[in-house]
Design a protein around this motif. Structure first.
Motif, PDB file in Angstrom:
ATOM      1  N   VAL A  49       0.853  -1.211  -0.094  1.00 21.80           N
ATOM      2  CA  VAL A  49       0.061   0.133  -0.048  1.00 21.80           C
ATOM      3  C   VAL A  49       0.879   1.367   0.036  1.00 21.80           C
ATOM      4  O   VAL A  49       1.974   1.305   0.812  1.00 21.80           O
ATOM      5  CB  VAL A  49      -0.854  -0.083   1.261  1.00 21.80           C
ATOM      6  N   ASP A  50       0.493   2.146  -0.786  1.00 21.59           N
ATOM      7  CA  ASP A  50       1.401   3.200  -1.143  1.00 21.59           C
ATOM      8  C   ASP A  50       0.596   4.472  -1.254  1.00 21.59           C
ATOM      9  O   ASP A  50      -0.676   4.430  -1.533  1.00 21.59           O
ATOM     10  CB  ASP A  50       2.212   2.873  -2.368  1.00 21.59           C
ATOM     11  N   LYS A  51       1.074   5.741  -1.139  1.00 23.94           N
ATOM     12  CA  LYS A  51       0.542   7.157  -1.245  1.00 23.94           C
ATOM     13  C   LYS A  51       1.501   7.725  -2.126  1.00 23.94           C
ATOM     14  O   LYS A  51       2.491   7.759  -2.034  1.00 23.94           O
ATOM     15  CB  LYS A  51       0.208   7.655   0.007  1.00 23.94           C
ATOM     16  N   TYR A  61      -3.785   7.126  -3.383  1.00 21.84           N
ATOM     17  CA  TYR A  61      -3.445   5.820  -2.559  1.00 21.84           C
ATOM     18  C   TYR A  61      -3.398   4.738  -3.694  1.00 21.84           C
ATOM     19  O   TYR A  61      -4.597   4.687  -4.466  1.00 21.84           O
ATOM     20  CB  TYR A  61      -4.282   5.486  -1.259  1.00 21.84           C
ATOM     21  N   GLN A  77      -6.303   1.816  -7.285  1.00 22.92           N
ATOM     22  CA  GLN A  77      -5.843   3.011  -6.683  1.00 22.92           C
ATOM     23  C   GLN A  77      -7.069   3.942  -6.660  1.00 22.92           C
ATOM     24  O   GLN A  77      -8.077   3.838  -7.452  1.00 22.92           O
ATOM     25  CB  GLN A  77      -4.865   3.776  -7.396  1.00 22.92           C
ATOM     26  N   THR A  78      -6.689   5.183  -5.926  1.00 23.50           N
ATOM     27  CA  THR A  78      -7.668   6.310  -5.826  1.00 23.50           C
ATOM     28  C   THR A  78      -8.406   6.630  -7.160  1.00 23.50           C
ATOM     29  O   THR A  78      -7.553   6.638  -7.919  1.00 23.50           O
ATOM     30  CB  THR A  78      -7.076   7.465  -5.147  1.00 23.50           C
ATOM     31  N   GLU A 106      -7.483   4.889   1.897  1.00 22.67           N
ATOM     32  CA  GLU A 106      -6.716   5.750   2.862  1.00 22.67           C
ATOM     33  C   GLU A 106      -6.657   5.226   4.091  1.00 22.67           C
ATOM     34  O   GLU A 106      -5.776   5.160   4.777  1.00 22.67           O
ATOM     35  CB  GLU A 106      -7.732   7.099   2.790  1.00 22.67           C
ATOM     36  N   TYR A 109      -4.099   2.472   4.226  1.00 21.74           N
ATOM     37  CA  TYR A 109      -2.632   2.919   4.222  1.00 21.74           C
ATOM     38  C   TYR A 109      -2.314   3.617   5.668  1.00 21.74           C
ATOM     39  O   TYR A 109      -1.385   3.165   6.211  1.00 21.74           O
ATOM     40  CB  TYR A 109      -2.551   4.157   3.092  1.00 21.74           C
TER      41      TYR A 109
END
Length: 137
Positions: A49-51, A61, A77-78, A106, A109
């Motif tokens: 998980v990444d932002k 995200y 993803q967003t 979100e 994350y």
């Protein structure tokens, strides 16, 4: 063969279950070389998980699903879904609504970050360092 909608639905379900299990302390996340990405390594798959900030400066995200070899299989993803503002002219403009999984990504994350960075241990250490009693709950 899975359609994009069914894959996104399944990935959204995976994100929700991962969030539930993270909050319950049933799975743990680890840091990666990227300070903004966190890894859960399962027996036959892994999740990252990444932002990041998009071109408008908004946070986005992503949840990445990896196979046992670490190859990216799919991601969620967003996203924002647009609808025409006028039925008679679809090019007149669109209104955009957040995809139903945005909030889940979100929250996942944030939970993965707290797990990977062991926030409880760090908070306990800081409270001890400052000789502060933790309030009763």
């Amino acid at each position: 063969m899975s359609t994009e909608k069914s894959v996104n639905d399944r990935l959204h379900e995976l994100a929700k279950k991962s969030l539930e299990r993270t909050l319950a302390g049933q799975i743990s996340w680890r840091t990666t070389d990227d300070e903004e990405a966190f890894l859960f390594a399962g027996a036959k798959s892994s999740l990252i998980v990444d932002k990041w900030r998009d071109s408008d400066g908004d946070l986005s995200y992503v949840l990445r699903l990896l196979n046992p070899r670490g190859t990216l299989v799919e991601s969620l993803q967003t996203a924002y879904v647009g609808e025409p503002t006028r039925a008679d002219d679809p090019w007149a403009g669109k209104t955009f609504e957040p995809a139903r999984w945005n909030e889940t990504l979100e929250l996942l994350y944030d939970a993965a970050r707290r797990s990977a960075l062991d926030i409880d241990a760090v908070l306990d250490a800081a409270l001890n360092d400052l000789d502060i009693e933790e309030p009763p709950f």
